[in-house]
Design an enzyme around this catalytic site. Structure first.
Site, PDB file in Angstrom:
ATOM      1  N   HIS A  34     -21.605 -24.288  22.446  1.00 17.44           N
ATOM      2  CA  HIS A  34     -22.493 -25.028  21.507  1.00 17.44           C
ATOM      3  C   HIS A  34     -22.045 -26.163  21.212  1.00 17.44           C
ATOM      4  O   HIS A  34     -22.085 -26.782  20.125  1.00 17.44           O
ATOM      5  CB  HIS A  34     -23.097 -24.216  20.189  1.00 17.44           C
ATOM      6  CG  HIS A  34     -23.819 -23.193  20.479  1.00 17.44           C
ATOM      7  ND1 HIS A  34     -25.211 -23.194  20.611  1.00 17.44           N
ATOM      8  CD2 HIS A  34     -23.742 -21.858  20.626  1.00 17.44           C
ATOM      9  CE1 HIS A  34     -25.937 -22.143  20.732  1.00 17.44           C
ATOM     10  NE2 HIS A  34     -24.928 -21.075  20.896  1.00 17.44           N
TER      11      HIS A  34
ATOM     12  N   ASP B  14     -20.703 -17.957  18.781  1.00 16.69           N
ATOM     13  CA  ASP B  14     -21.767 -17.269  19.316  1.00 16.69           C
ATOM     14  C   ASP B  14     -22.122 -17.830  20.811  1.00 16.69           C
ATOM     15  O   ASP B  14     -21.796 -19.060  21.143  1.00 16.69           O
ATOM     16  CB  ASP B  14     -23.248 -17.396  18.617  1.00 16.69           C
ATOM     17  CG  ASP B  14     -23.528 -18.983  18.226  1.00 16.69           C
ATOM     18  OD1 ASP B  14     -22.697 -19.663  18.157  1.00 16.69           O
ATOM     19  OD2 ASP B  14     -24.597 -19.201  18.478  1.00 16.69           O
ATOM     20  N   GLU B  15     -22.522 -17.108  21.524  1.00 24.36           N
ATOM     21  CA  GLU B  15     -23.204 -17.473  22.830  1.00 24.36           C
ATOM     22  C   GLU B  15     -22.488 -18.162  23.712  1.00 24.36           C
ATOM     23  O   GLU B  15     -23.018 -19.252  24.162  1.00 24.36           O
ATOM     24  CB  GLU B  15     -24.588 -18.082  22.574  1.00 24.36           C
ATOM     25  CG  GLU B  15     -25.644 -17.165  21.964  1.00 24.36           C
ATOM     26  CD  GLU B  15     -26.965 -18.093  21.475  1.00 24.36           C
ATOM     27  OE1 GLU B  15     -28.074 -17.307  21.705  1.00 24.36           O
ATOM     28  OE2 GLU B  15     -26.838 -19.309  21.048  1.00 24.36           O
ATOM     29  N   SER B  16     -21.173 -17.912  23.643  1.00 25.61           N
ATOM     30  CA  SER B  16     -20.322 -18.738  24.709  1.00 25.61           C
ATOM     31  C   SER B  16     -20.280 -18.260  25.856  1.00 25.61           C
ATOM     32  O   SER B  16     -19.467 -17.729  26.659  1.00 25.61           O
ATOM     33  CB  SER B  16     -18.724 -18.675  24.078  1.00 25.61           C
ATOM     34  OG  SER B  16     -18.564 -19.686  23.109  1.00 25.61           O
ATOM     35  N   HIS B  17     -21.305 -18.366  26.733  1.00 24.71           N
ATOM     36  CA  HIS B  17     -21.717 -17.580  27.798  1.00 24.71           C
ATOM     37  C   HIS B  17     -20.930 -18.131  28.957  1.00 24.71           C
ATOM     38  O   HIS B  17     -20.529 -17.415  30.107  1.00 24.71           O
ATOM     39  CB  HIS B  17     -22.945 -17.740  28.311  1.00 24.71           C
ATOM     40  CG  HIS B  17     -24.112 -16.936  27.277  1.00 24.71           C
ATOM     41  ND1 HIS B  17     -23.627 -15.889  26.420  1.00 24.71           N
ATOM     42  CD2 HIS B  17     -25.219 -17.503  26.861  1.00 24.71           C
ATOM     43  CE1 HIS B  17     -24.674 -15.628  25.661  1.00 24.71           C
ATOM     44  NE2 HIS B  17     -25.550 -16.425  25.761  1.00 24.71           N
TER      45      HIS B  17
END
Ligand code: TNX
Length: 538
Positions: free
Chosen positions: A278, A341-344
């Site tokens: 993000h 979060d969501e550190s893909h």
């Protein structure tokens, strides 16, 4: 016990002294129709309400007195006077002999009662002559003030005396929250919201005793907080938002203004800088941060999980140190939220390495780290906090580490989820959340997380689909009012059928505040019989 009796005796003596000093002659009792404090539409519902079925007449002969030893109590008295003025246009003097004789008092007392030995506990004794609010702390007194605000009627009874009188039901309220952490989160990164918008949100949240506002200050689409040592973050990273509009950011002075406004409402601000994912906006401003040698472009879409910081570069941590230092210096609250979060596109090992390093930086600057539930996959300290949004596995990892959790399960507590298929704004990837399913769940027993690990409940409002305060209000209200009750009121005192009626009666307040709430058909909204202009007329 003895101390609390002494406090009460002193309070009564103090109030009698005010009467003697201010009054001289015997006041006439006004005969009110019977009342019932238990039928007031209080949200969140207090622990105990014991009605005595008479009335305290709030009128031009009423004055507010506060304990003078603590300036915070006088400020709270002034806050109540201001709110009475704006609700019913009545001037109530505080801590002074006004020009009219005082017949009745509202006394805000700092007690030292052992029974009130909890940070936000308060008791309210309402008799025909006085309203006494006892609390050991300013926070508790402030929460009690919200209860008083809620039981002041909008309409005066004009047949009882020459002056207008607003009858307040008598009785006793004993109150104390289940959770000390009752939060809301606002995403100011996907769409920016002005200081004025945030202040209005604080006004509304405080009325329902919410005591934490978490600001999601950075994301792929925008960086919204001035960092003096890295000016391009806001110059470049703050210049747009979802949909391509102008974006914006808070200067540090703006942020301080929000923090001070929140403090006046006994509310803690939690700043969030979301990393290592993000982070597109930061990497557009300073391309060295992403480590892939490319300068990304400003992003105005709504995808997630495509950006990451380079987690193996010292300069990245020097940058993060500056950011956390500058923000922590202007944040009085104990927390710093690192996102996570969501550190893909961050490799698992890199992610773990990153979270553990950043945790140390947060601690070095005197704050306790909060992160979204993924952070529990790193070896973080027991005193860091995990914010549960989607993964039960991550929640259990956090419990095993002895961490506290903030409950924000997306399918229950996400304010950006649509109410139903017809909702004008919002997403539905986690669920549709109508007003009843937002309320009917039990945070105290959520998915086997032990109660002692639960810090509280927070309702996040992500802003991909909303770009102004009216749209914010549409998604937040009325559901946030239910989250306030879920985190304050004991589960034995919660009941949807009963809540529904109290919620219906919030309409006049929401209308007065010009809140564009979603008038869910599940609720039989009680519209105010009078417009605000009519109420204000003499
Ligand atoms: C998931 S919740 C996200 C956000 C989005 C949100 C939209 C979380 C920690 N991450 O980036 O805005 O869904 O509902």
């Amino acid at each position: 016990m003895i101390r609390s009796i002494v406090t009460r005796v002193l309070t009564v003596l103090f109030i009698s002294a005010i009467f003697v000093a201010c009054q001289g002659e015997q006041k006439k009792q006004i005969e009110f129709p019977p009342t019932d404090l238990a039928l007031e539409n209080l949200i969140p519902k207090p622990l105990k309400v014991i009605p005595t079925n008479k009335a305290f007449g709030l009128d031009r002969y009423t004055a507010i007195y506060t304990n003078q030893n603590d300036a915070a109590f006088a400020e709270i008295g002034q806050f109540l006077a201001d709110k009475i003025k704006s609700k019913i246009d009545l001037d109530v003097p505080i801590n002074e002999a006004g020009s009219v004789p005082v017949e009745r008092v509202i006394y805000i007392n700092q007690s030292d009662s052992l029974e009130l030995n909890a940070p936000e506990a308060y008791e309210l004794y309402i008799t025909q002559d006085s309203v006494i609010l006892n609390s050991n702390t300013a926070e508790g007194a402030f929460r009690g003030i919200q209860t008083i605000r809620q039981i002041i009627p909008v309409q005066s009874n004009d047949t009882l005396a020459e002056q207008r009188i607003w009858p307040i039901p008598t009785g006793k309220i004993i109150d104390n929250p289940t959770f000390g952490f009752r939060g809301a989160m606002l995403d100011v990164a996907r769409h920016f919201f002005s200081v004025e918008d945030v202040k209005k949100y604080i006004d509304l949240l405080a009325y329902y005793k919410i005591n934490v506002l978490h600001l999601h200050l950075t994301d792929d689409q925008g960086w919204r907080i001035e960092i003096k040592s890295w000016p391009k973050l806001t110059e470049i990273g703050g210049s747009t938002e979802v949909g391509g509009e102008a974006g914006g950011f808070y200067t540090q002075d703006d942020y301080k203004e929000i923090v001070a406004y929140a403090a006046k409402h006994h509310m803690t601000i939690i700043p969030e800088v979301d990393m290592p994912g993000h982070t597109n906006a930061a990497s557009v401003a300073y391309p060295f941060l992403n480590g892939n040698g490319k300068t990304p472009k400003l992003y105005e879409g709504t995808r997630v999980g495509f950006s990451t910081f380079d987690t193996r570069k010292d300069t990245v941590y020097a940058f993060i140190d500056d950011v956390i230092r500058e923000i922590s210096a202007i944040t009085p609250g104990p927390y710093f939220h690192i996102g996570g979060d969501e550190s893909h596109v961050t490799k698992k090992n890199d992610y773990i390495y990153f979270v553990e390093k950043v945790e140390k930086i947060v601690q070095k600057h005197g704050k306790q780290m909060i992160g979204w539930d993924e952070i529990a996959s790193a070896n973080v300290d027991a005193n860091s906090i995990s914010q549960y949004w989607s993964s039960g596995d991550n929640a259990q990892k956090a419990v095993k580490r002895g961490m506290k959790l903030i409950l924000s399960p997306a399918k229950r507590a996400y304010l950006d989820m649509q109410y139903d298929t017809l909702s004008k704004h919002g997403l539905h990837w986690a669920a549709y959340i109508p007003v009843d399913s937002a309320y009917i769940w039990t945070p105290e027993e959520y998915e086997g997380i032990p109660m002692e690990n639960i810090l509280g409940v927070e309702a996040p409002l992500w802003s991909e689909t909303i770009s102004n305060i009216g749209e914010l209000e549409y998604l937040a209200f009325p559901r946030i009012i239910g989250y306030s009750e879920l985190s304050w009121t004991s589960k034995e005192n919660r009941d949807w059928e009963n809540y529904k009626v109290r919620l219906a009666n919030q309409a006049p307040y929401l209308d007065r505040m010009n809140v564009k709430y979603y008038a869910s058909p599940l609720i039989d909204w009680k519209k105010s019989k009078y417009t605000y202009e009519e109420i204000k007329k003499d």
